[in-house]
Design an enzyme around this catalytic site. Structure first.
Site, PDB file in Angstrom:
ATOM      1  CD  GLU A  40      36.019  43.536  42.773  1.00 37.46           C
ATOM      2  OE1 GLU A  40      35.873  44.771  42.604  1.00 37.46           O
ATOM      3  OE2 GLU A  40      36.696  42.820  42.007  1.00 37.46           O
ATOM      4  CE  LYS A 113      37.253  41.861  38.234  1.00 40.81           C
ATOM      5  NZ  LYS A 113      37.694  42.786  39.326  1.00 40.81           N
ATOM      6  CB  CYS A 152      34.849  45.041  39.601  1.00 41.32           C
ATOM      7  SG  CYS A 152      35.466  46.731  39.919  1.00 41.32           S
TER       8      CYS A 152
END
Lengths: 303, 303
Positions: A40, A113, A152
């Site tokens: 990331e 995300k 994540c």
């Protein structure tokens, strides 16, 4: 599918980080990787240890210079690349974005995300607007297989993995930046890392897919007061098969490029022997779109 | 909350199994248990190794003789009891049912297993109609805390755990009957058990709740051809805290009664430090009620 995970430490230099990542994509390809996943926000230090408007200067367009560099690496080596970057979509509108470059360098997919964390030292809600694509979760066909990407914090949400798998993903990649706060590491470090890996292994099992996480490594900071001794990013990038078995796991401290052969045909066997997709109670899942379901009994119809 | 898990082997005698279970509820209470969970279908051999109409004779009403015996044990010892039985709801209509008896013996809740397996040696779809209560998942307030119950195959479905947690459950119990086929045990036994425990630990982590599974132990069968060498039920009953840490785990081979103190107040701490419930994307989960989501890209709106 040969899967490569590039676990790096990052410096403050965007050029140096990008150069390192591109070189390691080549290393992974030479070792047999066909799909390579970077960690990331690999072009810099993790930007969210504090809330600092100057960090927005590091953001860039998609497509833009980083996706173009990754596209060149992808086509040069004939590999699919999963990258991650701080996207500027418009003035005052930024995302934590993953991209999939197909093996010919084409931008095959853009994932913004969906679940954004906010904790001391991980102030992502200040920087990133949650993804708003519809559907927000999915996957893209690439030369070597159908690839899903989450990022994540998404890894803690079974809903994200399920929806990605239901779209046909054969493997779900998680570019990640997670670490220990040094003051907590001795008491909670083992448990925190174990919970992190356990969640993603469970996504592999529940959905009968491969799961791969690429995490950052090395100490960064402190920057601001959120993480007063900075963050020890814990590395431990790994790949799990559809039974949740860890096929390979990188070091907690060192840079490492993992390359693992994944037999996508095994998905068929696993899913017919543990046929969870056959038995989902889609008629009874409607309340998953509610925030909370104020204390129903499980037998309200009976009582 | 003092949690007790009674892991037993079962004989063909309903009376003997019920007597053993009731005695162990007393043992668990004496050791500090306040909520005691029995294993799935504890009054007999696991009935689903073959498809045999005679097995329906073992089914009974709810409430009925087994719930009455458990209610007496609950009130005698002042403990909550989670039991499991083969329920006859009507002629030709049977369920795999869990019950919660409150500490005064009152029948606090009835849960009918929602996800029904069907594999060689586990022919449950022949016997059990899936639960049809609305909501199908939930929890009940008891003297010692709010209790959710799922049963065995439910443990593979993150949706079931999530909905149970969203209803306010502080602990989710899984009465279970799972084992190894002797021919697969050496090659796959470790992985199968590990996947099973990993899934339930992940439910604890994702939802910030305690999770406890009570499993059967001992060899049964063969009965019919589905499991030609019978089944080695693998025991290993366990309880995990809201970080997914295993607080106690029973033996793979032996009968055992676990009693573990669970600090329900820790749920508040875990959920505010890893605030997953805060960040669920309920606006993007609608497709969880679909069987499959025919291969969308994650950026259809962008493309």
């Amino acid at each position: 599918m040969g899967v490569g995970l590039v676990q790096m430490s990052c410096s403050a230099s965007r050029d140096a980080n990008l150069e390192k990542a591109v070189a390691r994509i080549g290393d992974a390809a030479a070792a047999g990787a066909q799909v390579v996943c970077l960690q990331e926000l690999f072009t810099g230090h993790y930007p969210c240890q504090s809330e600092d408007h100057r960090q927005f200067d590091a953001a860039e367009a998609v497509p833009g210079p980083t996706t173009e560099a990754l596209a060149r690496a992808a086509s040069e080596h004939g590999v699919v690349v999963v990258g991650s970057l701080f996207e500027r979509r418009a003035a005052g509108l930024f995302h934590n974005t993953a991209v999939v470059l197909d093996a010919d360098g084409a931008l095959a997919g853009v994932y913004r995300k969906m679940h954004i964390p906010d904790d001391p030292g991980y102030y992502e809600k200040f920087y990133f607007t949650p993804g708003d694509a519809r559907p927000g979760f999915g996957s893209v066909a690439t030369r070597f297989g159908r690839v899903g990407v989450c990022v994540c914090w998404d890894q803690w949400f079974p809903e994200a993995a399920r929806l990605t798998a239901l779209s046909g993903a054969e493997i779900i990649f998680y570019p990640t930046a997670i670490g220990w706060l040094p003051d907590e590491r001795e008491a909670f470090g083992h448990s925190q890392h174990d919970a992190w890996e356990t969640m993603m292994r469970s996504h592999a099992i529940a959905n009968g897919v491969f799961v791969a996480a690429t995490n950052r490594v090395g100490h960064e900071g402190p920057v601001g007061d959120g993480a007063p001794r900075g963050v020890d990013f814990w590395g431990a990038s790994f790949i799990a098969d559809p039974n949740g078995r860890v096929l390979a796991r990188a070091d907690h401290e060192a840079e490492e490029t993992l390359v693992v052969e994944c037999d996508l045909a095994s998905i068929e066997t696993v899913r017919t022997h543990w046929p969870f997709l056959r038995d989902r109670r889609v008629d009874a899942y409607g309340d998953l779109t509610r925030r909370y379901v104020d204390a129903p009994r499980f037998d309200e119809r009976l009582s």
